[in-house]
Every structure is written in structure tokens, then in C-alpha cells.
Design an enzyme around this catalytic site. Structure first.
Site, PDB file in Angstrom:
ATOM      1  CG  PHE A  24      -3.269  -7.836   7.585  1.00 28.97           C
ATOM      2  CD1 PHE A  24      -2.472  -8.145   8.629  1.00 28.97           C
ATOM      3  CD2 PHE A  24      -2.299  -8.273   6.394  1.00 28.97           C
ATOM      4  CE1 PHE A  24      -0.857  -7.923   9.053  1.00 28.97           C
ATOM      5  CE2 PHE A  24      -0.811  -7.363   6.561  1.00 28.97           C
ATOM      6  CZ  PHE A  24      -0.280  -7.121   7.719  1.00 28.97           C
ATOM      7  N   GLY A  25      -4.657  -5.328   7.870  1.00 34.01           N
ATOM      8  CA  GLY A  25      -4.657  -3.807   6.919  1.00 34.01           C
ATOM      9  C   GLY A  25      -2.613  -3.540   6.474  1.00 34.01           C
ATOM     10  CE1 TYR A  26      -3.588  -6.027   1.721  1.00 36.62           C
ATOM     11  CE2 TYR A  26      -1.543  -5.174   0.979  1.00 36.62           C
ATOM     12  CZ  TYR A  26      -3.340  -5.652   0.508  1.00 36.62           C
ATOM     13  OH  TYR A  26      -3.314  -5.186  -0.637  1.00 36.62           O
ATOM     14  N   GLY A  27      -1.777  -1.648   3.761  1.00 36.54           N
ATOM     15  CA  GLY A  27      -1.144  -0.283   3.064  1.00 36.54           C
ATOM     16  C   GLY A  27      -2.084   0.798   3.660  1.00 36.54           C
ATOM     17  CB  SER A  28      -3.943   3.451   2.548  1.00 40.86           C
ATOM     18  OG  SER A  28      -5.755   2.411   2.537  1.00 40.86           O
ATOM     19  CD  GLU A  99      -9.296  -1.603   0.339  1.00 35.57           C
ATOM     20  OE1 GLU A  99      -8.540  -1.665  -0.329  1.00 35.57           O
ATOM     21  OE2 GLU A  99      -9.545  -0.402   1.427  1.00 35.57           O
TER      22      GLU A  99
HETATM   23  C1  SIN Z   1      -4.741  -3.050   2.649  1.00 41.60           C
HETATM   24  O1  SIN Z   1      -4.440  -1.491   3.452  1.00 41.60           O
HETATM   25  O2  SIN Z   1      -4.985  -3.075   3.650  1.00 41.60           O
HETATM   26  C2  SIN Z   1      -5.666  -2.442   1.587  1.00 41.60           C
HETATM   27  C3  SIN Z   1      -4.578  -1.923   0.458  1.00 41.60           C
HETATM   28  C4  SIN Z   1      -5.133  -1.006   0.743  1.00 41.60           C
HETATM   29  O3  SIN Z   1      -6.171  -0.122   0.883  1.00 41.60           O
HETATM   30  O4  SIN Z   1      -4.177  -0.125   0.363  1.00 41.60           O
END
Ligand code: SIN
Length: 194
Positions: A24-28, A99
Site C-alpha cells: 500500500f502506497g500513500y506518498g511518493s 524507503e
Molecule cells: C509511501 O509512499 O507509501 C511511503 C512514503 C513515501 O515514500 O513517500
């Protein structure tokens, strides 16, 4: 927790006999998809809120002038929308490096847009990691973002691309949108001052 989490993440899960894993990704991870995946689906997780409370010394800032990137903070009732990817376990060899600045993999229950659920992994930078910066007024966060830049580019690009992706996903992330709006004010004040 040291800022470099590669070894911790590699010791956390045993993928033996597993062909694919949901991430699950929520940022980049929503907009910078530089890894192979088998399937991609919009999804959300409950009781976590996205916050620009994690320092970035390696991607969107430097050790001398860290940027700010998102992590998840526990908040009962909150819904965080993002993108789920079904990936080969091998992909985590790369993602653990990407990460590495404070993020640990945790398991989470994701809900897809059709209401079905699946278990997945999510990278969270908890407040005990060395790069954690914590809460600050959103206007101050925007000012820090406006000044920071690192090997992956300007911190402002991270914020603007994330805000654009969240709009496309239909996520009403007031925190991200408030910082985006402050960033635009910082930029126009700079122009005015010149
Ligand atoms: C994410 O995107 O899920 C983790 C935070 C990031 O790499 O910005």
C-alpha cells in the site's frame, strides 16, 4: 531506531514460498512507480492519517537541510486513500533501499474500491526513528518544503505531485492540501519581495 532501516526490514518478514505481496502506497509510492508490479488498484486503509512529519535527508533534502515527507500517524476513524500494488517479494529488495530513511514495513488491511479487503504491507516511519521531525504548523512545514531539495529533486515537487495524485484518487487530505496552499503563498510572497 536508526535512520537506516534496511537491515530491520529485511529481518521482518519471511517471503519464502510467497509469489506476490500487496504493497500500500500513500506518498511518493502513489506517483513515483519505479518498480515492477503485477497489478495496481486504488485502495484505502483505516485509522491512519497522512502527515508531513518525517524528515528526508536522502531524497528531498540533505542532512544539513532536511526536507519533509509523509508518514502515517494512528488516528482512529481516519481513512487514508492510496494505491495498492501486487508485487513480487523481490521488489522489496529495491523498496527497502528507497524507503530506508526511517520507514519500517508493517502489515495492514486494505480496502479496495469495490469494498473487498486484502492484507498488504505499508512503509511507516514511526516517531522513534532518528529522521522523525514531528508536528509543526502547516505554514512552517510549507516554508521548510519550499527551501529543501535533495538527490530526488525539490521537496516542493514531492508535495505538488502528491497533492495532484490525491485529487485524482478523490482523497480529501486536508493536511496535504493546506500545506500545498501555504506553499503557493510562500512562492507568491517571494515574487512580491523581489
Ligand atoms: C509511501 O509512499 O507509501 C511511503 C512514503 C513515501 O515514500 O513517500
Amino acid at each position: 531506531m536508526p535512520a537506516n532501516t534496511i537491515d530491520h526490514n529485511r529481518a521482518r518478514y519471511n517471503f519464502d514460498g510467497i509469489d506476490s505481496v500487496w504493497l500500500f502506497g500513500y506518498g511518493s509510492l502513489i506517483y513515483k512507480v519505479d518498480f515492477p508490479y503485477l497489478e495496481q488498484r486504488p485502495a484505502s486503509i483505516r485509522d491512519w492519517a497522512r502527515r508531513f512529519w518525517q524528515g528526508s535527508h536522502d531524497h528531498r533534502g540533505t542532512p544539513e537541510s532536511p526536507g519533509r515527507v509523509v508518514t502515517l500517524i494512528e488516528q482512529p476513524g481516519a481513512v487514508c486513500k492510496g494505491m495498492a500494488y501486487r508485487v513480487s517479494p523481490k521488489v522489496f529488495e529495491y523498496l527497502d533501499v528507497r524507503e530506508k530513511n526511517g520507514y519500517l514495513r508493517f502489515s495492514t488491511t486494505m480496502t479496495f474500491d469495490n469494498g473487498s479487503h486484502a492484507e498488504g504491507l505499508v512503509y511507516i516511519a514511526t516517531e522513534d526513528n532518528e529522521a522523525f521531525l514531528g508536528e509543526a504548523p502547516e505554514a512552517d512545514i510549507a516554508r521548510q518544503i519550499a527551501l529543501a531539495s535533495g538527490p530526488s529533486g525539490a521537496n516542493s515537487e514531492y508535495l505538488l505531485r502528491l497533492a495532484e495524485s490525491l485529487r485524482a484518487l478523490g482523497d480529501d487530505c486536508c493536511h496535504t492540501f493546506a500545506i500545498e496552499s501555504h506553499l503557493h503563498n510562500v512562492a507568491s510572497t517571494d515574487c512580491f519581495d523581489r
